[in-house]
Design a protein around this motif. Sequence first.
Motif, PDB file in Angstrom:
ATOM      1  N   HIS A  16      14.704  -4.136  -7.510  1.00  0.00           N
ATOM      2  CA  HIS A  16      14.323  -4.372  -8.387  1.00  0.00           C
ATOM      3  C   HIS A  16      13.363  -5.602  -8.400  1.00  0.00           C
ATOM      4  CE1 HIS A  16      15.621  -0.146 -10.047  1.00  0.00           C
ATOM      5  NE2 HIS A  16      14.518  -0.761 -10.526  1.00  0.00           N
ATOM      6  N   THR A  17      13.872  -6.822  -8.329  1.00  0.00           N
ATOM      7  CA  THR A  17      13.960  -7.841  -8.282  1.00  0.00           C
ATOM      8  C   THR A  17      12.613  -8.630  -6.761  1.00  0.00           C
ATOM      9  OG1 THR A  17      16.203  -8.600  -9.250  1.00  0.00           O
ATOM     10  CG2 THR A  17      14.805 -10.063  -8.014  1.00  0.00           C
ATOM     11  N   ALA A  18      13.174  -8.330  -5.192  1.00  0.00           N
ATOM     12  CA  ALA A  18      11.656  -8.584  -4.797  1.00  0.00           C
ATOM     13  C   ALA A  18      10.470  -7.629  -5.341  1.00  0.00           C
ATOM     14  CB  ALA A  18      12.819  -7.315  -3.675  1.00  0.00           C
ATOM     15  N   VAL A  19      10.227  -6.590  -5.394  1.00  0.00           N
ATOM     16  CA  VAL A  19       8.962  -6.025  -6.141  1.00  0.00           C
ATOM     17  C   VAL A  19       8.536  -7.107  -7.018  1.00  0.00           C
ATOM     18  CG1 VAL A  19       7.928  -4.045  -7.613  1.00  0.00           C
ATOM     19  CG2 VAL A  19       9.240  -3.819  -5.797  1.00  0.00           C
ATOM     20  N   GLN A  20       9.405  -7.379  -8.301  1.00  0.00           N
ATOM     21  CA  GLN A  20       8.750  -8.528  -9.138  1.00  0.00           C
ATOM     22  C   GLN A  20       8.282  -9.936  -8.070  1.00  0.00           C
ATOM     23  OE1 GLN A  20      10.264  -9.052 -13.464  1.00  0.00           O
ATOM     24  NE2 GLN A  20      11.919  -8.263 -12.472  1.00  0.00           N
ATOM     25  N   THR A  70       0.523  -1.029   0.171  1.00  0.00           N
ATOM     26  CA  THR A  70       0.312   0.108  -0.130  1.00  0.00           C
ATOM     27  C   THR A  70       1.093   1.130   0.005  1.00  0.00           C
ATOM     28  OG1 THR A  70      -1.813  -1.668   1.250  1.00  0.00           O
ATOM     29  CG2 THR A  70      -2.396   0.919   1.241  1.00  0.00           C
ATOM     30  N   GLU A  71       1.974   1.433   0.864  1.00  0.00           N
ATOM     31  CA  GLU A  71       2.690   2.322   0.827  1.00  0.00           C
ATOM     32  C   GLU A  71       3.574   2.250  -0.375  1.00  0.00           C
ATOM     33  OE1 GLU A  71       2.773   4.464   3.506  1.00  0.00           O
ATOM     34  OE2 GLU A  71       1.381   3.537   4.434  1.00  0.00           O
ATOM     35  N   HIS A  72       4.061   1.355  -1.300  1.00  0.00           N
ATOM     36  CA  HIS A  72       4.666   1.328  -2.132  1.00  0.00           C
ATOM     37  C   HIS A  72       6.515   0.899  -1.920  1.00  0.00           C
ATOM     38  CE1 HIS A  72       0.983   2.521  -4.522  1.00  0.00           C
ATOM     39  NE2 HIS A  72       1.523   1.034  -5.186  1.00  0.00           N
ATOM     40  N   MET A  73       6.796   0.936  -0.546  1.00  0.00           N
ATOM     41  CA  MET A  73       7.726   1.222  -0.067  1.00  0.00           C
ATOM     42  C   MET A  73       8.684  -0.245  -0.315  1.00  0.00           C
ATOM     43  SD  MET A  73       9.077   2.250   4.033  1.00  0.00           S
ATOM     44  CE  MET A  73       6.602   3.211   3.714  1.00  0.00           C
ATOM     45  N   PRO A 124       5.806  -5.194 -13.440  1.00  0.00           N
ATOM     46  CA  PRO A 124       5.926  -5.000 -12.739  1.00  0.00           C
ATOM     47  C   PRO A 124       5.804  -3.671 -11.877  1.00  0.00           C
ATOM     48  CG  PRO A 124       8.180  -5.219 -14.082  1.00  0.00           C
ATOM     49  CD  PRO A 124       7.468  -5.057 -14.333  1.00  0.00           C
ATOM     50  N   PRO A 125       5.429  -3.056 -10.364  1.00  0.00           N
ATOM     51  CA  PRO A 125       4.887  -1.497 -10.792  1.00  0.00           C
ATOM     52  C   PRO A 125       6.172  -0.688 -10.263  1.00  0.00           C
ATOM     53  CG  PRO A 125       4.522  -3.090  -8.896  1.00  0.00           C
ATOM     54  CD  PRO A 125       5.253  -3.808 -10.287  1.00  0.00           C
ATOM     55  N   PHE A 126       8.059  -1.033 -11.565  1.00  0.00           N
ATOM     56  CA  PHE A 126       8.220  -0.074 -10.509  1.00  0.00           C
ATOM     57  C   PHE A 126       8.540   1.630 -10.672  1.00  0.00           C
ATOM     58  CE2 PHE A 126      11.087  -3.896 -10.693  1.00  0.00           C
ATOM     59  CZ  PHE A 126      10.991  -4.356 -12.601  1.00  0.00           C
ATOM     60  N   GLY A 127       7.730   2.280 -11.359  1.00  0.00           N
ATOM     61  CA  GLY A 127       7.357   3.961 -10.831  1.00  0.00           C
ATOM     62  C   GLY A 127       7.187   3.989  -9.243  1.00  0.00           C
ATOM     63  N   SER A 128       5.671   2.866  -9.232  1.00  0.00           N
ATOM     64  CA  SER A 128       5.318   3.811  -7.831  1.00  0.00           C
ATOM     65  C   SER A 128       6.060   3.309  -6.588  1.00  0.00           C
ATOM     66  CB  SER A 128       3.899   2.649  -7.974  1.00  0.00           C
ATOM     67  OG  SER A 128       4.062   1.639  -8.027  1.00  0.00           O
ATOM     68  N   TYR A 129       7.391   2.624  -6.927  1.00  0.00           N
ATOM     69  CA  TYR A 129       7.955   2.087  -5.977  1.00  0.00           C
ATOM     70  C   TYR A 129       8.832   3.024  -5.931  1.00  0.00           C
ATOM     71  CZ  TYR A 129       5.923  -1.658  -4.361  1.00  0.00           C
ATOM     72  OH  TYR A 129       4.418  -2.859  -3.577  1.00  0.00           O
ATOM     73  N   LEU A 130       9.165   4.191  -6.651  1.00  0.00           N
ATOM     74  CA  LEU A 130      10.171   5.267  -7.131  1.00  0.00           C
ATOM     75  C   LEU A 130      11.447   4.834  -6.994  1.00  0.00           C
ATOM     76  CD1 LEU A 130       8.628   7.811  -4.367  1.00  0.00           C
ATOM     77  CD2 LEU A 130       8.433   7.868  -6.702  1.00  0.00           C
ATOM     78  N   LEU A 131      11.181   3.127  -7.719  1.00  0.00           N
ATOM     79  CA  LEU A 131      12.667   3.057  -8.471  1.00  0.00           C
ATOM     80  C   LEU A 131      13.838   3.234  -9.440  1.00  0.00           C
ATOM     81  CD1 LEU A 131      11.484  -0.836  -7.596  1.00  0.00           C
ATOM     82  CD2 LEU A 131      12.956   0.434  -5.900  1.00  0.00           C
ATOM     83  N   SER A 132      14.915   3.087  -9.373  1.00  0.00           N
ATOM     84  CA  SER A 132      15.452   3.850 -10.633  1.00  0.00           C
ATOM     85  C   SER A 132      15.958   2.593 -11.871  1.00  0.00           C
ATOM     86  CB  SER A 132      16.999   4.988 -10.660  1.00  0.00           C
ATOM     87  OG  SER A 132      17.548   3.154 -10.469  1.00  0.00           O
ATOM     88  N   ASP A 133      15.543   3.322 -13.035  1.00  0.00           N
ATOM     89  CA  ASP A 133      16.011   2.774 -14.805  1.00  0.00           C
ATOM     90  C   ASP A 133      17.389   1.243 -14.116  1.00  0.00           C
ATOM     91  OD1 ASP A 133      17.006   3.151 -17.537  1.00  0.00           O
ATOM     92  OD2 ASP A 133      15.020   2.267 -17.569  1.00  0.00           O
ATOM     93  N   THR A 134      17.861   1.774 -13.311  1.00  0.00           N
ATOM     94  CA  THR A 134      19.003   1.316 -12.950  1.00  0.00           C
ATOM     95  C   THR A 134      18.790  -0.422 -12.298  1.00  0.00           C
ATOM     96  OG1 THR A 134      20.826   2.913 -13.320  1.00  0.00           O
ATOM     97  CG2 THR A 134      21.706   0.565 -12.376  1.00  0.00           C
TER      98      THR A 134
END
Lengths: 165, 214
Positions: free
Chosen positions: B197-201, B82-85, B182-192
């Motif tokens: 990123h793997t954890a979010v996926q 919910t917090e996108h953290m 994957p919602p990388f943008g909403s977690y404020l993760l960078s392009d690198t």
Amino acid sequence: MHLMCDLSHQEPRWIVRHVGGAMRGAGAEQMPALVRSVLNCRISNNALRFFHSLGYKLDHELLQTGFKFQFHKVVPITVSVTSVCKIPKLHMIEEAVPITPGLQLVEVSASTSGDNYTEVAAAVSGLAEQLAPLLHLSKPGVLTGVVPTASAAASSLTSRATKVP
Amino acid sequence: MPVKWLLYWQPGSAGQVSGNILQEVMKSIESLNVTRGARWEAKAAQYRPMLRDQNLPADFARDLQSIFFSENPSKFFFILRTEHMVVEADSNVQDIMERLQTYRNRLTFVFEGYQYQLGDFNLKAGRAVLNGESIRGIVLEVEYLPVSSIEKSRTLLQEFVELWQDVISKHSLNGKISHLEPPFGSYLLSDTYSWQHTAVQYTNMMTHFLSQRS
């Protein structure tokens, strides 16, 4: 539970620390040093927001500045000489004010495994005895008063040992 | 860190995932000029707060997830959806959470299988098992070694997945490889790309499998 942020580097480094209760019983009372479990863990810099989201509430916030010294006396021992400051406004470390102006907190600590804490406590106590002319060190909770030469103690440590900021 | 895409096997109509399908998928990979590597595993969990008084208003997060990768054993990741953290910590943070006793493990997902190398690509094929009992999905991971930029690798990875789909189709499997964006943008993760990123996926995939009927 403590969240600590090391500000001595270019990028802040966060650590979460869990401090357990002190060892109890007749054996613990005889021990010259306090023995308790401490777990330290590095964590990303959103730790504060994370634990707040988990339901934890901020109890107090402190700024500690000073020096750490590493000794080796049977086991590695860390001595920190710091000034502890309260922070009147949340996270405003620039406005931190020393709790005991002119006085520093001296902490002597060492890591121990489950089966050698007697030996480690004795080593810590031995170092405390060496510092006795300059400092009265005792177990937490046992008041010792203030030695007039407290600032001399810090200077003495600076001149004798390797300084680890 | 090289970019990874996590994919899943979407069965055809009236199909279900099973260990047999995974075996067929692995055979299709092994029909290519691959080098088989070691087994791999990722353990994900979903938690619930341990509320002493159920009537108290709760400030506790209800969507705490975690994931641990056997390839990166020194780290542990938490996700608050919910917090996108996404939080990264040393793996001994599990000991601290155990001592704090504020959250309890509600369910566990284990992703496990084999990995392969094919030129500039590392491939993984495995199953996702809920609570050690039921297979809830088949996952495929493709890692493109030369590139760390998510956007720069997108087209090439898409083409690779399409080729991989063609290879699998020749083995008469009824279904297709699907990519869960994957919602990388909403977690404020960078392009690198990174382990975060793997954890979010993977946790996103766990949530997807849980939302499907078993």
